[in-house]
Structure formats: structure tokens, C-alpha cells
Design an enzyme around this catalytic site. Structure first.
Site: not given
Length: 168
Positions: A13-14, A37, A127-129
Site C-alpha cells: 500500500d503506497i 489518487d 490502472g484505468i489508463y
């Protein structure tokens, strides 16, 4: 010293990293979102969002451009700063690799300017990109190999991503 950074790869976990800088795979609005984000904004608390809003009210009124980086407080995170960078959306018809490399270069440059000795990166744009993980890993490794910090840590969200990044 440039070129002598230790590079680490971990699954984790960042938002839990004890480093000087955590890199946020932000969206251009700088106002939070999903994935890394959203996690950074939720765990870091309102101070991060307040600084992001101030940035939007000033120099970044139109948002942060892809590949650029900007720093804010880390709020309640263990880090000292969050460096926000906007990764490119992957395209099968246009090579945007330089923009993904810019995310890493500009985050490292900003970290060095802040006096940071350590930095933690997520797998930007994977991820979503939809950036293919193996290619993103190759670009990230190349972009950070001469880092101007002592420690570069890639904090990866699953074993498959870890294996792609940690591969020599």
C-alpha cells in the site's frame, strides 16, 4: 548522489510507505479520484486537497498537464511530501512512452529539489489508463535508473505487477 540510488520493488500500500516522497498517479484536476489518487487523498486527509485546490486557483488553473509534476504536503501520510504527476492514457496508435518517462523524471527532479532522499512510485498509468504493465515497468525502470535520490521504491498493488517491475 546521481546514479547510486537503491531500487526496491514491494507489493503493498503506497499510503503506508515511510519515505520522503510518495508519488501520486493523479488526474489532471488534482482534486482526487480513484485508485492510487483516491487512496492518497483519503488517507492523507484534507490538507492535501486544500493545497491542490490552491494550486488550481493559481498556476495550475487549467489542471496539471500529462507528464508534469507538482508537490504538496503529505498531510497525515508517513511521507513528507506528495508529488502529483499525471500519467498518459495508453494508446495502441500513438506512442506516449516519453510522457510516461516524463512522469518519473519530473517526479524525481522535484523530489531532489525538495531535498528528498527517498521516493515511492506506484505503477503509473497501469490502472484505468490501461498501460500494459510489462511496458510501463520497462519505462519506469529506465527512467529511474539514474535517480538523484538514495532510494527509489516501487510499491505495486499485486504479485503480477511486482513480477513485471522486478524482472531484470
Amino acid at each position: 548522489m546521481e546514479g547510486v540510488a537503491t531500487i526496491e520493488y514491494v507489493v503493498g500500500d503506497i499510503t503506508e510507505q515511510e519515505v520522503d516522497v510518495i508519488v501520486n498517479a493523479a488526474n489532471s484536476s488534482l482534486l482526487g479520484g480513484g485508485g492510487v489518487d483516491g487512496a492518497i487523498h483519503r488517507k492523507g486527509g484534507p490538507d492535501i486537497l486544500a493545497e491542490c485546490r490552491a494550486l488550481r486557483a493559481g498556476h495550475y488553473g487549467g489542471g496539471l498537464k500529462t507528464g508534469q509534476a507538482v508537490a504538496t504536503t503529505a498531510g497525515r501520510l508517513r511521507a513528507r511530501w506528495v508529488v502529483h504527476t499525471v500519467g498518459p492514457v495508453w494508446s495502441a496508435t500513438e506512442d506516449r512512452s516519453a510522457l510516461l518517462a516524463d512522469c518519473h523524471h519530473n517526479a524525481l527532479r522535484l523530489a531532489a529539489e525538495l531535498g528528498a532522499g527517498s521516493i515511492a512510485f506506484p505503477a503509473i498509468s497501469t490502472g484505468i489508463y490501461r498501460w500494459p504493465v510489462e511496458d510501463a515497468a520497462r519505462i519506469a525502470r529506465e527512467a529511474t535508473k539514474n535517480a538523484p535520490v538514495d532510494l527509489v521504491r516501487f510499491v505495486l498493488f499485486d504479485q503480477r505487477t511486482y513480477e513485471a517491475f522486478a524482472r531484470p
